[in-house]
Design a protein around this motif. Sequence first.
Motif, PDB file in Angstrom:
ATOM      1  N   HIS A 110       0.832  -1.204   0.000  1.00 16.43           N
ATOM      2  CA  HIS A 110       0.000   0.000   0.000  1.00 16.43           C
ATOM      3  C   HIS A 110       0.864   1.251   0.000  1.00 16.43           C
ATOM      4  CE1 HIS A 110      -0.354   0.839   4.663  1.00 16.43           C
ATOM      5  NE2 HIS A 110       0.882   0.735   4.274  1.00 16.43           N
ATOM      6  N   CYS A 153       5.127   5.095   5.328  1.00 12.08           N
ATOM      7  CA  CYS A 153       3.970   4.497   4.648  1.00 12.08           C
ATOM      8  C   CYS A 153       3.511   5.339   3.463  1.00 12.08           C
ATOM      9  CB  CYS A 153       2.823   4.260   5.632  1.00 12.08           C
ATOM     10  SG  CYS A 153       2.991   2.684   6.500  1.00 12.08           S
ATOM     11  N   HIS A 189       5.005  -0.180  -0.500  1.00 15.53           N
ATOM     12  CA  HIS A 189       5.768  -1.090   0.370  1.00 15.53           C
ATOM     13  C   HIS A 189       4.771  -2.094   0.903  1.00 15.53           C
ATOM     14  CE1 HIS A 189       3.953   1.821   3.016  1.00 15.53           C
ATOM     15  NE2 HIS A 189       3.914   0.856   3.908  1.00 15.53           N
ATOM     16  N   HIS A 223       3.163  -5.035   3.790  1.00 19.18           N
ATOM     17  CA  HIS A 223       3.000  -5.446   5.191  1.00 19.18           C
ATOM     18  C   HIS A 223       2.512  -6.889   5.200  1.00 19.18           C
ATOM     19  CE1 HIS A 223       3.426  -1.529   7.172  1.00 19.18           C
ATOM     20  NE2 HIS A 223       2.711  -1.010   6.182  1.00 19.18           N
ATOM     21  N   GLU A 255      -1.142  -4.739  11.535  1.00 18.18           N
ATOM     22  CA  GLU A 255      -0.347  -4.297  10.394  1.00 18.18           C
ATOM     23  C   GLU A 255       1.126  -4.628  10.640  1.00 18.18           C
ATOM     24  OE1 GLU A 255      -1.004  -0.694   7.578  1.00 18.18           O
ATOM     25  OE2 GLU A 255       0.130   0.025   9.299  1.00 18.18           O
TER      26      GLU A 255
HETATM   27 NI    NI Z   1       2.558   0.923   5.530  1.00 24.47          NI
END
Ligand code: NI
Length: 136
Positions: free
Chosen positions: A15, A34, A40, A42, A125
């Motif tokens: 995301h 982020c 990137h 998760h 997450e």
């Molecule tokens: Ni992230």
Amino acid sequence: MKMKVCRRAHFNAAHRLYRKDWTNEKNKEIFGKCSNPNYHGHNYDLIVGIIGEIDPETGFVIDLKIVKDLIKEEIEGAFDHKNLNEEVEEFKSLNPTVENIAVVIWNKLRAKIELQYDIEITLYETPRNFVIYNGN
Ligand code: NI
């Protein structure tokens, strides 16, 4: 007497957190790593809790096989190994934060699970960052 039964699942997804109406600098300031423009990933850990009465006939609250299959079809099928921003309809206009992902998961399952049950979504997450959502 109500009880919560839980099924744990997992998906990997990429995301980027950002708002189109903010500058790159502001996105970076608010969303940090982020907001990396190149995305990137998760490793999301999901726990779906189903709350209901124990059926005296079966001794089950719900058959967890049903929950397992629903998670596989509705969540893993839609999110696993996907770029959430680019490939998942709900996030084309919604920032894919762990909060918003949990709401989308709850809505998808709510549409498929009988209304006699309450649903609680716990979504990690990272091993240390997680949210809990039960529709309220
Ligand atoms: Ni992230």
